[in-house]
Write a protein that holds these residues in place. Structure first.
Motif, PDB file in Angstrom:
ATOM      1  N   HIS A 128       1.021  -9.187 -17.918  1.00  0.00           N
ATOM      2  CA  HIS A 128       0.013  -9.784 -17.049  1.00  0.00           C
ATOM      3  C   HIS A 128       0.096  -9.197 -15.647  1.00  0.00           C
ATOM      4  O   HIS A 128       1.146  -9.179 -15.026  1.00  0.00           O
ATOM      5  CB  HIS A 128       0.225 -11.298 -16.993  1.00  0.00           C
ATOM      6  CG  HIS A 128      -0.742 -11.982 -16.092  1.00  0.00           C
ATOM      7  ND1 HIS A 128      -2.109 -11.957 -16.303  1.00  0.00           N
ATOM      8  CD2 HIS A 128      -0.556 -12.699 -14.960  1.00  0.00           C
ATOM      9  CE1 HIS A 128      -2.710 -12.633 -15.342  1.00  0.00           C
ATOM     10  NE2 HIS A 128      -1.795 -13.090 -14.507  1.00  0.00           N
ATOM     11  N   PHE A 129      -1.021  -8.707 -15.157  1.00  0.00           N
ATOM     12  CA  PHE A 129      -1.095  -8.222 -13.787  1.00  0.00           C
ATOM     13  C   PHE A 129      -2.063  -9.106 -13.024  1.00  0.00           C
ATOM     14  O   PHE A 129      -3.272  -9.000 -13.230  1.00  0.00           O
ATOM     15  CB  PHE A 129      -1.596  -6.778 -13.732  1.00  0.00           C
ATOM     16  CG  PHE A 129      -0.567  -5.773 -14.123  1.00  0.00           C
ATOM     17  CD1 PHE A 129       0.278  -5.212 -13.175  1.00  0.00           C
ATOM     18  CD2 PHE A 129      -0.428  -5.393 -15.441  1.00  0.00           C
ATOM     19  CE1 PHE A 129       1.234  -4.277 -13.537  1.00  0.00           C
ATOM     20  CE2 PHE A 129       0.531  -4.454 -15.804  1.00  0.00           C
ATOM     21  CZ  PHE A 129       1.359  -3.893 -14.849  1.00  0.00           C
ATOM     22  N   MET A 143      -5.784  -8.061 -11.656  1.00  0.00           N
ATOM     23  CA  MET A 143      -6.333  -6.895 -12.358  1.00  0.00           C
ATOM     24  C   MET A 143      -7.759  -7.225 -12.803  1.00  0.00           C
ATOM     25  O   MET A 143      -7.979  -8.240 -13.461  1.00  0.00           O
ATOM     26  CB  MET A 143      -5.474  -6.518 -13.552  1.00  0.00           C
ATOM     27  CG  MET A 143      -6.035  -5.332 -14.309  1.00  0.00           C
ATOM     28  SD  MET A 143      -4.790  -4.462 -15.304  1.00  0.00           S
ATOM     29  CE  MET A 143      -4.498  -5.648 -16.582  1.00  0.00           C
ATOM     30  N   LYS A 164       2.992  -1.185 -21.374  1.00  0.00           N
ATOM     31  CA  LYS A 164       3.141  -0.349 -20.168  1.00  0.00           C
ATOM     32  C   LYS A 164       2.361   0.949 -20.305  1.00  0.00           C
ATOM     33  O   LYS A 164       1.721   1.408 -19.367  1.00  0.00           O
ATOM     34  CB  LYS A 164       4.628  -0.033 -19.919  1.00  0.00           C
ATOM     35  CG  LYS A 164       5.295  -1.024 -18.997  1.00  0.00           C
ATOM     36  CD  LYS A 164       6.535  -0.397 -18.344  1.00  0.00           C
ATOM     37  CE  LYS A 164       6.961  -1.231 -17.137  1.00  0.00           C
ATOM     38  NZ  LYS A 164       8.220  -0.764 -16.526  1.00  0.00           N
ATOM     39  N   MET A 205      -1.327   0.277 -19.966  1.00  0.00           N
ATOM     40  CA  MET A 205      -1.670   0.087 -18.555  1.00  0.00           C
ATOM     41  C   MET A 205      -1.815   1.433 -17.861  1.00  0.00           C
ATOM     42  O   MET A 205      -2.767   1.676 -17.129  1.00  0.00           O
ATOM     43  CB  MET A 205      -0.546  -0.735 -17.904  1.00  0.00           C
ATOM     44  CG  MET A 205      -0.751  -1.016 -16.433  1.00  0.00           C
ATOM     45  SD  MET A 205      -2.049  -2.262 -16.201  1.00  0.00           S
ATOM     46  CE  MET A 205      -2.138  -2.246 -14.395  1.00  0.00           C
ATOM     47  N   LEU A 247      -1.107  -3.748  -7.699  1.00  0.00           N
ATOM     48  CA  LEU A 247      -0.805  -4.478  -8.947  1.00  0.00           C
ATOM     49  C   LEU A 247       0.698  -4.467  -9.216  1.00  0.00           C
ATOM     50  O   LEU A 247       1.270  -5.452  -9.667  1.00  0.00           O
ATOM     51  CB  LEU A 247      -1.566  -3.854 -10.123  1.00  0.00           C
ATOM     52  CG  LEU A 247      -3.105  -3.830 -10.002  1.00  0.00           C
ATOM     53  CD1 LEU A 247      -3.729  -3.282 -11.280  1.00  0.00           C
ATOM     54  CD2 LEU A 247      -3.659  -5.211  -9.703  1.00  0.00           C
ATOM     55  N   MET A 248       1.346  -3.335  -8.903  1.00  0.00           N
ATOM     56  CA  MET A 248       2.786  -3.232  -9.129  1.00  0.00           C
ATOM     57  C   MET A 248       3.542  -4.170  -8.186  1.00  0.00           C
ATOM     58  O   MET A 248       4.488  -4.838  -8.595  1.00  0.00           O
ATOM     59  CB  MET A 248       3.253  -1.777  -8.907  1.00  0.00           C
ATOM     60  CG  MET A 248       2.665  -0.788  -9.896  1.00  0.00           C
ATOM     61  SD  MET A 248       3.165  -1.130 -11.609  1.00  0.00           S
ATOM     62  CE  MET A 248       1.741  -0.525 -12.513  1.00  0.00           C
ATOM     63  N   GLU A 298       2.495  -6.925  -6.953  1.00  0.00           N
ATOM     64  CA  GLU A 298       2.245  -8.307  -7.366  1.00  0.00           C
ATOM     65  C   GLU A 298       3.118  -8.726  -8.541  1.00  0.00           C
ATOM     66  O   GLU A 298       3.333  -9.921  -8.752  1.00  0.00           O
ATOM     67  CB  GLU A 298       0.769  -8.484  -7.729  1.00  0.00           C
ATOM     68  CG  GLU A 298      -0.138  -8.536  -6.514  1.00  0.00           C
ATOM     69  CD  GLU A 298       0.168  -9.753  -5.645  1.00  0.00           C
ATOM     70  OE1 GLU A 298       0.084 -10.878  -6.154  1.00  0.00           O
ATOM     71  OE2 GLU A 298       0.510  -9.568  -4.470  1.00  0.00           O
ATOM     72  N   ARG A 299       3.592  -7.754  -9.307  1.00  0.00           N
ATOM     73  CA  ARG A 299       4.429  -8.108 -10.455  1.00  0.00           C
ATOM     74  C   ARG A 299       5.736  -8.743 -10.019  1.00  0.00           C
ATOM     75  O   ARG A 299       6.391  -9.432 -10.784  1.00  0.00           O
ATOM     76  CB  ARG A 299       4.700  -6.872 -11.321  1.00  0.00           C
ATOM     77  CG  ARG A 299       3.428  -6.355 -11.961  1.00  0.00           C
ATOM     78  CD  ARG A 299       3.754  -5.375 -13.029  1.00  0.00           C
ATOM     79  NE  ARG A 299       4.454  -6.039 -14.115  1.00  0.00           N
ATOM     80  CZ  ARG A 299       5.330  -5.457 -14.920  1.00  0.00           C
ATOM     81  NH1 ARG A 299       5.616  -4.202 -14.751  1.00  0.00           N
ATOM     82  NH2 ARG A 299       5.911  -6.125 -15.874  1.00  0.00           N
ATOM     83  N   GLU A 321       4.386   3.253  -9.005  1.00  0.00           N
ATOM     84  CA  GLU A 321       3.757   2.925 -10.285  1.00  0.00           C
ATOM     85  C   GLU A 321       4.760   2.818 -11.435  1.00  0.00           C
ATOM     86  O   GLU A 321       4.512   2.097 -12.392  1.00  0.00           O
ATOM     87  CB  GLU A 321       2.723   4.024 -10.581  1.00  0.00           C
ATOM     88  CG  GLU A 321       1.855   3.768 -11.764  1.00  0.00           C
ATOM     89  CD  GLU A 321       0.822   4.873 -11.922  1.00  0.00           C
ATOM     90  OE1 GLU A 321       0.663   5.686 -10.994  1.00  0.00           O
ATOM     91  OE2 GLU A 321       0.179   4.899 -12.991  1.00  0.00           O
ATOM     92  N   GLU A 370       9.764  -4.310 -11.826  1.00  0.00           N
ATOM     93  CA  GLU A 370       9.386  -5.281 -10.800  1.00  0.00           C
ATOM     94  C   GLU A 370      10.568  -5.768  -9.958  1.00  0.00           C
ATOM     95  O   GLU A 370      10.408  -6.130  -8.806  1.00  0.00           O
ATOM     96  CB  GLU A 370       8.635  -6.478 -11.426  1.00  0.00           C
ATOM     97  CG  GLU A 370       9.393  -7.248 -12.474  1.00  0.00           C
ATOM     98  CD  GLU A 370       8.895  -6.910 -13.878  1.00  0.00           C
ATOM     99  OE1 GLU A 370       8.417  -7.822 -14.553  1.00  0.00           O
ATOM    100  OE2 GLU A 370       8.998  -5.732 -14.293  1.00  0.00           O
TER     101      GLU A 370
END
Ligand SMILES: [Zn+2]
Ligand SMILES: [Zn+2]
Lengths: 204, 204
Positions: A2-3, A6, A26, A29, B95-96, B98-99, B183, B187
């Motif tokens: 889950h991102f 997104m 991954k 994505m 997005l990365m 936010e993980r 990227e 996380e």
């Protein structure tokens, strides 16, 4: 995976890609983001190729392998021995056999294998067309079904069905590992299994 | 990976899939065959999702991250701290970040990084809009460009540009491995790098 944040159209592409074999979340994505950052034409070209896939790729009416229209590449090749038939479960198995470059006979795709559990009996396989081909001067039938329980049962069934038809019946050798699907084998193992095929009598 | 007799429409799909990151020719082949043997609707759905991708996913006019229309998910969220700006190179970096689930401030995407070799100077980055945001009560700017030579140079450039603007300038910590692209980080590393960010004076 889950991102948060997104966009849904990207999430949709990623989700569908991750439903494909060998593609983890991954990788999916990374693929989706790659398509998004590449020129729009790349995603559009892939989309168009996918649209055409089922429309343009069908099955050969003779052997059952993939074919763009009418007879396939193999059935249309006059240099191949039409009197030798290699029987496989799926069209992909034909492509895998060809990677060994050693076989110059013809193919017959069953489009399945006997499976009591899944309710697949002889009537679900492409046997009517195989019966017909067997009457047209076949010298040898090579049983190249998988080395699974069902693939082995299918080979037994076919051997019984055709061993009194005046043809030589053989089975690809036990070089194929137990439980192995042809699709995941390297070409050398498959080549050897074909070269070392044994007469059905010796196999059983 | 050449498969003799493979229909061209299938070969096209396989070739395009193998141009994506993380997809080798064998995986691409398995993906293509999987799509071909699944119901035609699956390939069509993926095709449609790909068609929509560029059409429906754009960029937020404020921060430059992905957005379906108008402001993005992050700029639209009133619970996020608008006075803290995390500056990243690409939308995917947001997005990365936010993980890690730890950051509650805002973002600014440069859409690139300084690169003399590739001829990317300050005028190619989203700096005009960053200048404008800096005038609107920003307390802290976190430089989260990559730990590459160019990412580091970009951070230096931004630090010089904004350190006298009365804002606190920080750099995500060296938990990011040298040469690492955001990227491809897990996380936890990225979370720690954010938590341990040091003031620009201590960093440089
Ligand atoms: Zn054929
Ligand atoms: Zn935004």
């Amino acid at each position: 995976m889950h991102f948060p944040g997104m966009p849904a159209p990207l999430a949709r592409v990623v989700e569908m890609l991750s439903s494909l074999p060998g593609v983890g979340p991954k990788t999916a994505m990374r693929m989706g983001l790659n398509l998004l950052t590449r020129p729009a034409g790349d995603a559009a070209a892939l989309a168009q190729a996918l649209e055409c896939l089922h429309e343009q790729v069908g099955f050969c009416p003779v052997c059952g392998c993939f074919s763009e229209q009418g007879h396939c590449h193999f059935c249309d090749d006059p240099s191949r021995d039409a009197a030798t038939l290699c029987v496989v479960e799926q069209p992909v198995d034909v492509l895998m056999m060809e990677r060994g470059h050693g076989y110059r006979g013809s193919y017959h795709v069953l489009l399945g294998r006997l499976s009591p559990v899944d309710g697949v009996g002889p009537e679900q396989l492409r046997l009517a067309s195989l019966d017909q081909r067997m009457k047209q001067g076949i010298n040898e039938i090579i049983l190249a079904t998988s080395a699974t329980v069902d693939g082995e049962a299918t080979a037994h069934y076919l051997a019984n069905r055709y061993q009194h038809a005046g043809v030589s019946v053989s089975r690809i050798s036990r070089g194929v590992p137990e439980g192995g699907e042809l699709e995941y084998l390297d070409e050398h193992t498959l080549s050897r299994a074909l070269d070392q095929r044994v007469s059905w009598q010796h196999h059983a």
